[in-house]
Design a protein around this motif. Structure first.
Motif, PDB file in Angstrom:
ATOM      1  N   GLN A 102       0.823  -1.211   0.000  1.00  0.00           N
ATOM      2  CA  GLN A 102       0.000   0.000   0.000  1.00  0.00           C
ATOM      3  C   GLN A 102       0.860   1.265   0.000  1.00  0.00           C
ATOM      4  OE1 GLN A 102      -0.665  -2.601   2.148  1.00  0.00           O
ATOM      5  NE2 GLN A 102      -2.855  -3.019   2.101  1.00  0.00           N
ATOM      6  N   GLU A 103       2.066   1.180   0.521  1.00  0.00           N
ATOM      7  CA  GLU A 103       2.968   2.331   0.503  1.00  0.00           C
ATOM      8  C   GLU A 103       3.524   2.586  -0.894  1.00  0.00           C
ATOM      9  OE1 GLU A 103       5.816   1.554   3.570  1.00  0.00           O
ATOM     10  OE2 GLU A 103       4.293   1.579   5.139  1.00  0.00           O
ATOM     11  N   VAL A 104       3.522   1.556  -1.728  1.00  0.00           N
ATOM     12  CA  VAL A 104       4.029   1.682  -3.094  1.00  0.00           C
ATOM     13  C   VAL A 104       2.943   2.226  -4.028  1.00  0.00           C
ATOM     14  CG1 VAL A 104       5.083   0.412  -5.017  1.00  0.00           C
ATOM     15  CG2 VAL A 104       5.612  -0.228  -2.678  1.00  0.00           C
ATOM     16  N   VAL A 105       1.687   1.936  -3.702  1.00  0.00           N
ATOM     17  CA  VAL A 105       0.554   2.387  -4.517  1.00  0.00           C
ATOM     18  C   VAL A 105      -0.383   3.188  -3.599  1.00  0.00           C
ATOM     19  CG1 VAL A 105      -1.237   1.685  -6.166  1.00  0.00           C
ATOM     20  CG2 VAL A 105       0.764   0.233  -5.830  1.00  0.00           C
ATOM     21  N   PRO A 106       0.045   4.407  -3.226  1.00  0.00           N
ATOM     22  CA  PRO A 106      -0.769   5.187  -2.293  1.00  0.00           C
ATOM     23  C   PRO A 106      -2.131   5.542  -2.899  1.00  0.00           C
ATOM     24  CG  PRO A 106       1.016   6.513  -3.179  1.00  0.00           C
ATOM     25  CD  PRO A 106       1.223   5.119  -3.682  1.00  0.00           C
ATOM     26  N   GLU A 107      -3.103   5.649  -2.038  1.00  0.00           N
ATOM     27  CA  GLU A 107      -4.470   6.010  -2.430  1.00  0.00           C
ATOM     28  C   GLU A 107      -5.142   4.973  -3.334  1.00  0.00           C
ATOM     29  OE1 GLU A 107      -4.788  10.084  -3.709  1.00  0.00           O
ATOM     30  OE2 GLU A 107      -3.180  10.694  -2.368  1.00  0.00           O
ATOM     31  N   ALA A 108      -4.613   3.748  -3.324  1.00  0.00           N
ATOM     32  CA  ALA A 108      -5.220   2.696  -4.141  1.00  0.00           C
ATOM     33  C   ALA A 108      -6.577   2.304  -3.567  1.00  0.00           C
ATOM     34  CB  ALA A 108      -4.299   1.476  -4.195  1.00  0.00           C
ATOM     35  N   ARG A 109      -7.506   2.100  -4.485  1.00  0.00           N
ATOM     36  CA  ARG A 109      -8.852   1.621  -4.134  1.00  0.00           C
ATOM     37  C   ARG A 109      -9.140   0.414  -5.017  1.00  0.00           C
ATOM     38  NH1 ARG A 109      -9.217   6.869  -5.425  1.00  0.00           N
ATOM     39  NH2 ARG A 109     -10.516   6.444  -7.239  1.00  0.00           N
ATOM     40  N   VAL A 110     -10.060  -0.412  -4.581  1.00  0.00           N
ATOM     41  CA  VAL A 110     -10.405  -1.598  -5.366  1.00  0.00           C
ATOM     42  C   VAL A 110     -11.081  -1.165  -6.661  1.00  0.00           C
ATOM     43  CG1 VAL A 110     -11.790  -3.701  -5.450  1.00  0.00           C
ATOM     44  CG2 VAL A 110     -10.622  -3.087  -3.335  1.00  0.00           C
ATOM     45  N   PRO A 120      -4.978   3.663  -7.845  1.00  0.00           N
ATOM     46  CA  PRO A 120      -5.483   5.002  -7.564  1.00  0.00           C
ATOM     47  C   PRO A 120      -6.289   5.545  -8.750  1.00  0.00           C
ATOM     48  CG  PRO A 120      -3.113   5.066  -7.936  1.00  0.00           C
ATOM     49  CD  PRO A 120      -3.535   3.632  -7.975  1.00  0.00           C
ATOM     50  N   ALA A 121      -6.093   4.977  -9.942  1.00  0.00           N
ATOM     51  CA  ALA A 121      -6.814   5.422 -11.142  1.00  0.00           C
ATOM     52  C   ALA A 121      -8.031   4.533 -11.358  1.00  0.00           C
ATOM     53  CB  ALA A 121      -5.906   5.350 -12.367  1.00  0.00           C
ATOM     54  N   THR A 136      -0.287   4.054 -14.704  1.00  0.00           N
ATOM     55  CA  THR A 136      -0.468   4.167 -13.260  1.00  0.00           C
ATOM     56  C   THR A 136      -0.135   2.838 -12.589  1.00  0.00           C
ATOM     57  OG1 THR A 136      -2.246   5.753 -13.616  1.00  0.00           O
ATOM     58  CG2 THR A 136      -2.136   4.736 -11.452  1.00  0.00           C
ATOM     59  N   PRO A 137       0.631   2.871 -11.491  1.00  0.00           N
ATOM     60  CA  PRO A 137       0.891   1.628 -10.758  1.00  0.00           C
ATOM     61  C   PRO A 137      -0.416   1.007 -10.266  1.00  0.00           C
ATOM     62  CG  PRO A 137       2.303   3.394  -9.960  1.00  0.00           C
ATOM     63  CD  PRO A 137       1.291   4.015 -10.872  1.00  0.00           C
ATOM     64  N   HIS A 162       2.462  -3.711 -10.061  1.00  0.00           N
ATOM     65  CA  HIS A 162       2.986  -3.328 -11.373  1.00  0.00           C
ATOM     66  C   HIS A 162       3.435  -1.877 -11.311  1.00  0.00           C
ATOM     67  CE1 HIS A 162       2.502  -2.125 -15.718  1.00  0.00           C
ATOM     68  NE2 HIS A 162       3.341  -3.121 -15.779  1.00  0.00           N
ATOM     69  N   LEU A 163       4.700  -1.657 -11.600  1.00  0.00           N
ATOM     70  CA  LEU A 163       5.269  -0.319 -11.657  1.00  0.00           C
ATOM     71  C   LEU A 163       5.612  -0.051 -13.122  1.00  0.00           C
ATOM     72  CD1 LEU A 163       7.567  -0.813  -8.548  1.00  0.00           C
ATOM     73  CD2 LEU A 163       5.397   0.437  -8.633  1.00  0.00           C
ATOM     74  N   PRO A 164       4.712   0.598 -13.863  1.00  0.00           N
ATOM     75  CA  PRO A 164       4.867   0.736 -15.316  1.00  0.00           C
ATOM     76  C   PRO A 164       6.252   1.238 -15.737  1.00  0.00           C
ATOM     77  CG  PRO A 164       2.748   1.593 -14.622  1.00  0.00           C
ATOM     78  CD  PRO A 164       3.534   1.300 -13.367  1.00  0.00           C
ATOM     79  N   GLY A 165       6.852   0.484 -16.662  1.00  0.00           N
ATOM     80  CA  GLY A 165       8.157   0.847 -17.197  1.00  0.00           C
ATOM     81  C   GLY A 165       9.319   0.521 -16.276  1.00  0.00           C
ATOM     82  N   ARG A 166       9.030   0.119 -15.039  1.00  0.00           N
ATOM     83  CA  ARG A 166      10.104  -0.147 -14.070  1.00  0.00           C
ATOM     84  C   ARG A 166      10.186  -1.602 -13.659  1.00  0.00           C
ATOM     85  NH1 ARG A 166       8.141   4.154 -10.175  1.00  0.00           N
ATOM     86  NH2 ARG A 166       8.626   2.552  -8.667  1.00  0.00           N
ATOM     87  N   GLY A 167       9.049  -2.269 -13.518  1.00  0.00           N
ATOM     88  CA  GLY A 167       9.076  -3.662 -13.091  1.00  0.00           C
ATOM     89  C   GLY A 167       7.914  -4.003 -12.193  1.00  0.00           C
TER      90      GLY A 167
END
Length: 180
Positions: free
Chosen positions: A30-38, A59-60, A67-68, A129-134
């Protein structure tokens, strides 16, 4: 300054560094994808048996390509790490249509062996998923392994999110297009 004061200062510096390092190692997804919602949720069933429940977090809303996001799988059956890795490699190979080399697949297999564990009912693995990073993989809330390869991350998460997935109903549920 005497030797004892110097040693105490050095010890405090090492303790501070260890605290910083341990904090990042314990960080949850959750710290990697802040404000994430289902975004959506569903279940994978085979022959009527529940295999896992899945939730897609972002988050999107709706999911955006840049977006991660996190895909959380909670298992309802015991499955070995090797079976998880084999199934993932098989699907990546099927979806890639030859665009992924045997060398890449072998490397990705080794990465997934580090990222996955044997699961039992109630076990949870979350892939971020961290787009473009891994991608990062968490077992429970613990970081298990990070794969710094954006091509791998895209290929791996395509297993669930590509329109050609073997489970189009689950894909629709995860993307919020259908009720679970």
């Amino acid at each position: 300054m005497n030797d004892q004061t110097s040693r105490q200062g050095t010890s405090k510096a090492w303790l501070w560094l260890l605290c910083l390092l341990s904090t990042s190692a314990l960080a949850n997804w959750q710290e990697v994808v802040p404000e994430a919602r289902v975004v959506g949720a569903g279940e994978l069933r085979l022959f009527g048996f529940r295999i896992y429940s899945a939730r897609l977090w972002s988050p999107a809303q709706p999911l955006a390509a840049d977006t991660p996001f996190a895909l959380e799988l909670t298992y309802h059956r015991a499955i070995s790490r090797d079976d998880l890795v084999d199934a993932s490699v098989k699907e990546i190979r099927r979806l890639s249509g030859g665009a992924v080399s045997a060398t890449q697949l072998a490397d990705w297999r080794a990465q997934m062996r580090q990222a996955f564990v044997d699961v039992a009912p109630g076990s949870r693995i979350t892939g971020v998923h961290l787009p473009g990073r891994g991608a990062r993989f968490y077992v429970g809330q613990q970081l298990q392994h990070e794969v710094r390869d954006g091509v791998f991350a895209a290929a791996f998460f395509a297993i669930w999110l590509d329109p050609r997935t073997r489970n189009p109903e689950l894909r629709a549920q995860l993307l919020g297009a259908a009720a679970p």
